[in-house]
Structure formats: C-alpha cells, structure tokens
Design a protein around this motif. Sequence first.
Motif, mmCIF file in Angstrom:
data_model
loop_
_atom_site.group_PDB
_atom_site.id
_atom_site.type_symbol
_atom_site.label_atom_id
_atom_site.label_comp_id
_atom_site.label_asym_id
_atom_site.label_seq_id
_atom_site.Cartn_x
_atom_site.Cartn_y
_atom_site.Cartn_z
ATOM 1 N N HIS A 194 1.428 9.617 -5.319
ATOM 2 C CA HIS A 194 1.984 10.920 -4.938
ATOM 3 C C HIS A 194 2.800 11.506 -6.093
ATOM 4 N N ARG A 253 0.836 -1.204 0.000
ATOM 5 C CA ARG A 253 0.000 0.000 0.000
ATOM 6 C C ARG A 253 0.872 1.257 0.000
ATOM 7 N N ARG A 254 1.989 1.203 0.723
ATOM 8 C CA ARG A 254 2.876 2.368 0.740
ATOM 9 C C ARG A 254 3.457 2.628 -0.639
ATOM 10 N N TYR A 255 3.884 1.559 -1.339
ATOM 11 C CA TYR A 255 4.390 1.729 -2.701
ATOM 12 C C TYR A 255 3.311 2.304 -3.615
ATOM 13 N N GLU A 256 2.072 1.873 -3.407
ATOM 14 C CA GLU A 256 0.966 2.385 -4.219
ATOM 15 C C GLU A 256 0.760 3.880 -3.970
ATOM 16 N N PHE A 257 0.770 4.280 -2.684
ATOM 17 C CA PHE A 257 0.580 5.697 -2.356
ATOM 18 C C PHE A 257 1.764 6.546 -2.834
ATOM 19 N N LYS A 258 2.982 5.993 -2.790
ATOM 20 C CA LYS A 258 4.141 6.733 -3.304
ATOM 21 C C LYS A 258 4.003 6.961 -4.799
ATOM 22 N N TYR A 299 -1.786 11.947 -0.435
ATOM 23 C CA TYR A 299 -1.012 10.727 -0.694
ATOM 24 C C TYR A 299 0.347 10.754 -0.013
ATOM 25 N N GLU A 300 0.926 11.945 0.144
ATOM 26 C CA GLU A 300 2.175 12.036 0.906
ATOM 27 C C GLU A 300 1.939 11.656 2.362
ATOM 28 N N HIS A 319 1.990 4.993 6.483
ATOM 29 C CA HIS A 319 2.333 3.580 6.297
ATOM 30 C C HIS A 319 3.809 3.324 6.566
ATOM 31 N N LYS A 320 4.672 4.294 6.258
ATOM 32 C CA LYS A 320 6.101 4.143 6.546
ATOM 33 C C LYS A 320 6.340 4.070 8.049
ATOM 34 N N GLN A 355 1.380 7.789 2.587
ATOM 35 C CA GLN A 355 2.590 6.973 2.463
ATOM 36 C C GLN A 355 3.488 7.156 3.683
#
Length: 743
Positions: free
Chosen positions: A465, A457-462, A494-495, A501-502, A498
């Motif tokens: 972004h 999910r983090r890769y998706e939001f990055k 989105y920032e 999630h980080k 992410q």
Amino acid sequence: MPRRLKHSLCYPGIRKDAGGRVKGCSRHFTSKFHSQRTNISKQELRTKAGSLSVAYELDVSVPFVETRAAHHGLVMHQEIGFQKDNQGEYKASQAIHMDCLRWVKRDSYLPVGSHNLKAAAKAKLSYDPVELDPEEMCRMATEEPQTLATYSVSDAVATYYLYMKYVHPFIFALCTIIPMEPDEVLRKGSGTLCEALLMVQAFHANIVFPNKQEQVFNKLTDDGHVLDSETYVGGHVEALESGVFRSDIPCRFKMNPAAFDFLLQRVERTLRHAIEEEEKIPLEQITNFNEVCDEIKRKLISLKEVPNRIECPLIYHLDVGAMYPNIILTNRLQPSAMVDEATCAACDFNKPGANCQRRMAWQWRGEIMPASRSEFHRIQQQLESEKFPPLFPNGHPRAFHELNREEQARHEKKRLGDYCRKAYKKVHLTRLEERVTTICQRENSFYVDTVRAFRDRRYEFKGLHKVWKKKLSAAQESGDAAEVKRCKNMEILYESLQLAHKCILNSFYGYVMRKGSRWYSMEMAGIVCHTGANIITQARELIEQIGRPLELDTDGIWCVLPNTFPENFVIKSSNEKKPKVTISYPGAMLNIMVKEGFTNHQYQELVDPASLTYETRAENSIFFEVDGPYLAMILPASKEEGKKLKKRYAVFNEDGSLAELKGFEVKRRGELQLIKIFQSSVFEAFLKGTTLEEVYASVAKVADYWLDVLYSKVGVKKHFLRKWLKMPSLHDLDIRSVCLSSA
C-alpha cells in the motif's frame, strides 16, 4: 398534509455517464392511489435490477413497504425476490444485498454517534449530504420539489461513494479469506468469521473440530460457593494527569538520575537490538554506530546532570503494534494448548528435562454467592418438594425434576439470592485470584500458524500500500491520467486487503471468550490481557522516571518527554536495500526492555514430523511503535477531587488538525447539537496563546460567550436557532446576532 403529497412518489437514483462520472437522476411520479405508487416502485426495481443491491439501513424501512404492498395484494418476495430471513434481514437469491450500515457498525471504527449516513459520509468522505428541516418538507414538496429531489439524491450519492470507496473492496477482499458468501461476510460478527476461518485451517491440518462451548449452570467453587459469573481481569487503563500540554509551552520535569545511569549502560545494546532485530541489518554493515551512540550518551548525560528542569515537551504515543496477536505468537498461545497436570502426566513427551511446559500467570475474577455448600443443598431439597407452573396452558403443575436444567438453575439461583439477601445482607462477593496455567509448547500449532500467516500477510499488504501510494504521488506529478487511475485502484485494493486482515487478526483474541465458540479458553484470554498489562505497566515505570506519563491505554502509553531527550537518529549502512534507516530511541529503549522481560525461551517448533523432533528457540515479536511528536494533548479534569477521567482526551497534530478525540460528547449520538458545537469551538481555543495563562484565557472567552447565550433572557426564535444548528457554514457567525429576536 396536501393531497398531492400524500399520493406522490419521488424515485431517486444515481448513474454513470460515458466519462465514468456519477450523475444524479430523480423521477417524480404523482398518483391518486397508493396501489399505483407501489406498482411504480416495483417496476422501477425490476427495470434497474442487477446482481448487487446497495442501500443504507434498508432493513429498517423495508418492513413498511412490505406491509403497504401486502395491503394492496402484492407479495414482495414474488414481485422483486426479496424477503425477510429468520434474522430480520432482507435478502434475495438472485442478488446480493449490501447494507452499508453493517460495515459502518462493525468495521469503520467510528464511534456509536457517527453511525448514521450523514455522520459516516462526513467522517469517511469529507462530504456533507444535503440536510433539510423535517418541518419544511411538506411545504417544499409542493413549492420546491427540485430542492426536495436534490435532498433525496444526495443520500444516494453518499451511499454510492461510501460503498465504492470502502465497503465493496473491503467485503470482497474478506471474501477471498472467509469461506462465506458476501451477504454473510458483511452481516456476521467478527467472531463468526474467525470461527469459519479456523474451521477451514483445522480441516487442512486434519484436526477434529471441538464441540461448541456449553454453559455450566450453578458451578461451585472449591470452597463450596455458587459461582454467579466468572471472567478474567482485562487490560490496564489508567488516567495519570490532567491539563493542557503543548509542545511550544514549557512544563516542569522531575526526573530520576539513576534511570539515566541505567539507560547509559544499555545504549550499545539498545541500538544493536534495534538494528539487528527490528531493521534486520547486520551490525558489521553499519558505518556510524559509534557516532550515534556517543550522541545519545551526550544527551542522556546532559539530562542526568540537571534532572529538575522546565522545558518544552515532546508529546508521544508509545504503543505496541498488534499487541494481542503478537503476545499470542510469542508465547505460542492457543486454546488447545491450555493443559493441566493430568494431561501432561499422560503425554509421551513428559520426561525429565523436558521444557515444553510454559507456565504463565493471569488474574481470575468471580462473582460468588456468600451462602455455603450445605445451605445451597438445603435450598435444592426445598425446591424438590415444590410444584412449578405447567409448560403449556391448562397443563399439570410440574415437579422440580421435570424442569429442564436451565429452568432448574434459574429457580435455584433466584431462591439462593433471596436467602443471601436476608441472611447475609448481600447477594454477591467479588473474588480476585492470581492463577497459573501451563501452556504446552508442542501442541499442534494450526491456531498460531493461522494468526502468524494473517499478521505477515497484513504487513505485506501494508508495505505494498505504501509502495503504490508513492507511485500515485509520482503519477500525479507527471500528469499521466491513466497511470493515476491505475495507481489509485491498486492503492484502494491493498488498503482494503490490509484492513480485511486487520479485522480478522484482531478477532483471534476476542473469539476465545465468545459464548458458544468451538475453541473457547478463558485461561488464554486472561494470559493475553495480563501479559499486555504487565508490558504497559513496566513501560510506565520507566517513563515516569525520565518524563511524565499522561494516560495508559490497553496497548500503549501517552507521555511527555523533555525536548532534549534523544529522539530520532539516522543509521547509515553499506546495505544496498537500506542505505539509511531512522531509529526512534524512545521506542528502542522500550523494545529492549520487552525483549529482556517477555521473550519466550521455550518456544518449540516441529522440524521433523516423522520422528516428532522439535527445535527449541527464543521467540519475541512484541515491539513498541512511536507515534508523534504531537502539537498538543488536552486531558480534562474530573468534577470530583482525587479522581481522573479515563479515555477522555483530545490530541492535535503539528498542523493543528485533530489527531485523536476520545470520550467527548461531540462524538456521541443523541447529545445536543449545541453541546457538540460548543466543544468543537473550545478545542480550537486550546491552540491559541503562547503561555498556559493565555490558553486558559482564550478558552474562558469561548466559555463566557456560550454562557451569555445560555443565560440571556432575550427570546430565541426556534426557526433561526434550528437553522443555525443544522448549517455548519453559520457556526462562525455570532449565534446572538442570528438567533436572538429584537422583540
């Protein structure tokens, strides 16, 4: 202090006008009595009250207000609804109290010295709130009240923008993940948030929550020594070189030709892995594969023929993306999967030929007491015949068996420490052991699945972004104000997602060693760190044969490579979605090394829950990322011969801006402002000159200037010196011309 100031109250605030712009408003009240000023504050808070209260470090200043209100017969909880809880934090049932300091400390990744409002606003908002000399405030209250009001409002404006730009979207993005209220999400530690999330996932997976980890007192080793403390060996950090490295100043390289033979044999395999595994493009769709391979080989052969050379360096930071989470995912690591022989013996899957037991090494470190088991038992017998102070005043002395287990352990350890100090002349011995732990590859994968879901999910939001960042640039070029505002909002959203999630993703590793955690596992934490250290060590062994490693971080390596080393190559394909991709050869050569040495070939995935059928496959999600090249890297030398300074360096981007600064006083709280200004001016001098001699000469010129200031016998007017230190606009002026008196 003037009587007028003692009985005055300045109420700062911020508001938005009809156009959405933030404006400051300040109301100044003068009262003869403290009680009237307290009532004014209460009325203002009631008038402006909402469902969200934002402040900066309010928990520190509110106790003074609460005490003063109580002195005048006012109960703060009854008047405005806020009261202190058992954690010393002020909260209300009708409103959320968001203290921005909590976000700065836990989630901003700012150094400890930059946690105050002014430093945080400067770092995150590029905004300098108004600063006043505390000794001038009394005078200004009577002579320049507007200046004092501006000073007060500037802090409110900084707090507002810090909250709206960073804290608000981040915390409420976390609230969509963590089953807690915003007050708790803001204030609780990342381990607590991680546990709350894991409990939700375990509930959905129909898994019983384990009990919280309990401390074992005075644990004995196998050979009978009392274990004072035990842990695991963490990540590998090492400083290898010191000096000034700039991309425009040549440096010496001594390389190993055999290393280039090794790379030449693997060029096709390296590129194939980068294209198929990293970029997910079939090799059949690549149109210039052979041309790129030939270009890389040509450069490697040129380096092999002249291994000793002097040329300009490429300064790179090669780091593993999300190293610890990806090590967990690759090896299917989870606390409940750490098993022993007894567990495996009772398992239904323990059959000949079963490959579900993955054995991995880690390093254990313990502090043990030198006394033997018999000496420890003798001390216990002595304590059992003694009396100890009563639990309550005027009570009866207690026997040893009447003490609780924690008190018994404390007395045993104290008496044993005294005995070891006299008998062995030392209290502790440090012991290092390499241990091997079995990881079950068929354990219920709820922990691993949770980590993978967060990572994906983090890769998706990055990715989203980056998409909205490009849309924002396009909207700004077109001049569409409504579209610019929409794109900005989506970019911030989105920032924040992410980053949220980080924050949680990085907690999955640290949580397993948290005291009192439900999913506790020293073995898992040790395996993660040991595997990460092995990856970085192997990368260092390769880099030092083809370049110069400068500094090893926990998850990366700073290095310089020759300027003619193969760098970035454009791969062309017939794929419509990816017609062109850029591959970094330094990252690709390390990634193939990781694949060959750290792939888990025993990874098992449940494909049929009814028949408990598992599918075995190879898994590796550990990849190096390449940052750079950079303009310069400065690594200071130690004062002691033969020693290097770890985690202390400055890195500059190609445009001359500071990319990374670690370990210097300029980032520390409590250091003299004079030292911080000195270091800031020194860093700029490292970018001057065209040779190392000229660089050191420019730095020496700055150092001589400050030595003149320090060793000058001329008196310094404190008022002007303080003014010079607190006003950045004056730092470019000669301090001697500003501060030195003519007397």
